[in-house]
Design an enzyme around this catalytic site. Structure first.
Site, PDB file in Angstrom:
ATOM      1  N   CYS A   1       8.979  -3.200 -10.817  1.00 21.98           N
ATOM      2  CA  CYS A   1      10.315  -3.073 -10.216  1.00 21.98           C
ATOM      3  C   CYS A   1      11.247  -4.034 -10.966  1.00 21.98           C
ATOM      4  CB  CYS A   1      10.300  -3.285  -8.707  1.00 21.98           C
ATOM      5  SG  CYS A   1       9.638  -4.858  -8.175  1.00 21.98           S
TER       6      CYS A   1
ATOM      7  N   GLY B   1       0.771  -1.244   0.000  1.00 23.63           N
ATOM      8  CA  GLY B   1       0.000   0.000   0.000  1.00 23.63           C
ATOM      9  C   GLY B   1       0.799   1.289   0.000  1.00 23.63           C
TER      10      GLY B   1
HETATM   11  N1  SAM Z   1       1.756  -1.238  -5.195  1.00 19.27           N
HETATM   12  C1  SAM Z   1       2.289  -1.912  -4.019  1.00 19.27           C
HETATM   13  C2  SAM Z   1       2.927  -0.911  -3.111  1.00 19.27           C
HETATM   14  O1  SAM Z   1       3.343   0.157  -3.570  1.00 19.27           O
HETATM   15  O2  SAM Z   1       3.009  -1.163  -1.897  1.00 19.27           O
HETATM   16  C3  SAM Z   1       3.225  -3.036  -4.419  1.00 19.27           C
HETATM   17  C4  SAM Z   1       2.564  -4.024  -5.349  1.00 19.27           C
HETATM   18  S1  SAM Z   1       3.471  -5.501  -5.669  1.00 19.27           S
HETATM   19  C5  SAM Z   1       4.615  -4.981  -6.866  1.00 19.27           C
HETATM   20  C6  SAM Z   1       2.319  -6.414  -6.617  1.00 19.27           C
HETATM   21  C7  SAM Z   1       1.103  -6.860  -5.833  1.00 19.27           C
HETATM   22  O3  SAM Z   1       0.154  -7.348  -6.766  1.00 19.27           O
HETATM   23  C8  SAM Z   1       1.350  -8.005  -4.864  1.00 19.27           C
HETATM   24  O4  SAM Z   1       0.855  -7.647  -3.598  1.00 19.27           O
HETATM   25  C9  SAM Z   1       0.546  -9.173  -5.438  1.00 19.27           C
HETATM   26  O5  SAM Z   1      -0.003 -10.010  -4.447  1.00 19.27           O
HETATM   27  C10 SAM Z   1      -0.531  -8.433  -6.193  1.00 19.27           C
HETATM   28  N2  SAM Z   1      -1.148  -9.165  -7.332  1.00 19.27           N
HETATM   29  C11 SAM Z   1      -0.584 -10.070  -8.146  1.00 19.27           C
HETATM   30  N3  SAM Z   1      -1.447 -10.468  -9.093  1.00 19.27           N
HETATM   31  C12 SAM Z   1      -2.594  -9.788  -8.880  1.00 19.27           C
HETATM   32  C13 SAM Z   1      -3.870  -9.766  -9.518  1.00 19.27           C
HETATM   33  N4  SAM Z   1      -4.104 -10.523 -10.579  1.00 19.27           N
HETATM   34  N5  SAM Z   1      -4.823  -8.941  -9.025  1.00 19.27           N
HETATM   35  C14 SAM Z   1      -4.575  -8.182  -7.940  1.00 19.27           C
HETATM   36  N6  SAM Z   1      -3.395  -8.165  -7.288  1.00 19.27           N
HETATM   37  C15 SAM Z   1      -2.411  -8.947  -7.748  1.00 19.27           C
END
Ligand code: SAM
Length: 346
Positions: free
Chosen positions: A248, A131
């Site tokens: 990233c 988040g």
């Molecule tokens: N935006 C977040 C932050 O700034 O703290 C970091 C996000 S991280 C790169 C990607 C996130 O996407 C992970 O928490 C993962 O569980 C979630 N995720 C992966 N596939 C997804 C999907 N199909 N729908 C929703 N969330 C997904």
């Protein structure tokens, strides 16, 4: 392909040969060496003043009182850079306990700034946990944007809720679901897709051996999910609205090539997307009405909105084939990251 001494040292510390080979295939030897030097450098600890609760001046005063040296990067007055190793001291601050600051990498602060949230805007954060960027978007809008934060993983969604509460974000609706399956009923002014990725930008060799999980298989899986999520982002944003796509990763497969493949798909890619759409539809809702053939995928009509120069002031960049987007080079200050702002035209 010959390897340099830096690449051999990185391989000895466990950097996967598949990742090294991909870096070397995309970048010149001296650029690959610079990336590896960035992986190896102890990274500064960086944080953001949560302006929903405290001004940058108040945070600066608390850092000064605790004897933590800091400076501010050129691109963002709310950000603070402190020395590598200062994380325990930062976590001990009252400001940390009260959610007045958020520990966040400098690179991760770029996508919300590129999205430029405004009061009253209806914003979707498609992959939101834990988040950091949701909270930053809320702060940038003065707490007045209407944010929907989507997260597929239940444990991570709980962490997201905790962080939203701690940071004082009120106007945010958390949806624990797969964003690829969001209903067409939803429409947003802006969409942030901080996509799950191979993590090739956030590698750190500073603490010793490589601890990530990069593999060609992970990369392939990530690309497939990223493509489906980005297509969905364009289905949910209104015509004229903005999608910010970020990863990233510093591999073009997940970045400029991925964006290109969604904006200008080849016939093969369109057919593959249609097949994926059919499989997703069958799992979600049973057989599609009107036949069992591939669901035709609508072309995306969108263009890149160049990132403003001020946003990238002082930010180290890698060569990037998508004009107007940016790929951040890992250094002692920055994690590797990719950001592109895209406007849906119709
Ligand atoms: N935006 C977040 C932050 O700034 O703290 C970091 C996000 S991280 C790169 C990607 C996130 O996407 C992970 O928490 C993962 O569980 C979630 N995720 C992966 N596939 C997804 C999907 N199909 N729908 C929703 N969330 C997904």
């Amino acid at each position: 392909m010959s390897t340099t001494e830096a690449q051999e040292r990185a391989a000895a510390r466990g950097l996967p040969p598949e990742l090294l080979a991909r870096l070397a295939s995309h970048y010149a030897p001296e650029v690959t060496d610079a990336v590896i030097a960035g992986y190896a450098a102890p990274r500064a600890c960086t944080l953001r003043a949560n302006t929903l609760k405290a001004s940058p001046a108040q945070v600066a005063a608390e850092l000064d009182a605790a004897g933590i040296a800091w400076r501010t990067p050129a691109f963002y007055a709310d950000a603070f850079v402190t020395d590598a190793g200062s994380e325990p001291a930062l976590r001990a601050l009252d400001a940390y306990a009260q959610g007045k600051v958020y520990l966040q990498s400098l690179s991760a602060m770029l996508p919300p700034l590129a999205l430029d949230p405004h009061p009253g805007e209806n914003i979707l954060d498609m992959a939101a946990a834990p988040g950091g960027k949701t909270c930053q978007m809320a702060a940038l809008s003065g707490g007045k944007a209407l944010i929907t934060a989507c997260e597929k993983n239940a444990v991570r969604a709980q962490k997201l809720r905790h962080n939203l509460e701690k940071q004082g974000v009120a106007r945010c609706n958390v949806m624990e679901c797969d964003a690829r399956k969001l209903d067409e009923f939803f429409t947003f002014d802006k969409v942030l897709l901080d996509a799950p990725c191979s993590g090739s930008g956030t590698v750190s060799l500073a603490g010793g051996a490589y601890r990530g999980g990069f593999s060609d298989e992970l990369l392939e899986r990530s690309v497939k999910t990223q493509r489906a999520l980005l297509r969905k982002a364009f289905e949910t944003v209104r015509p004229g609205g903005i999608v910010v796509y970020a990863t990233c990763s510093i591999l073009p497969e997940e970045n400029e090539l991925l964006v290109e493949s969604v904006l200008n798909p080849s016939k093969d890619e369109l057919a593959a997307a249609s097949r994926d759409g059919r499989r997703g539809g069958r799992r979600g809702r049973g057989k599609r009405r009107g036949g069992d053939g591939p669901r035709p995928v609508k072309p995306v009509n969108a263009e890149v909105v160049p990132l403003p120069d001020e946003l990238l002031e002082g930010v180290p960049l890698l060569p990037c084939a998508l004009e107007g987007a940016a790929c951040v080079r890992p250094t002692e200050l920055y994690e590797g990251f990719f950001v592109a702002a895209l406007k849906r035209l119709s």
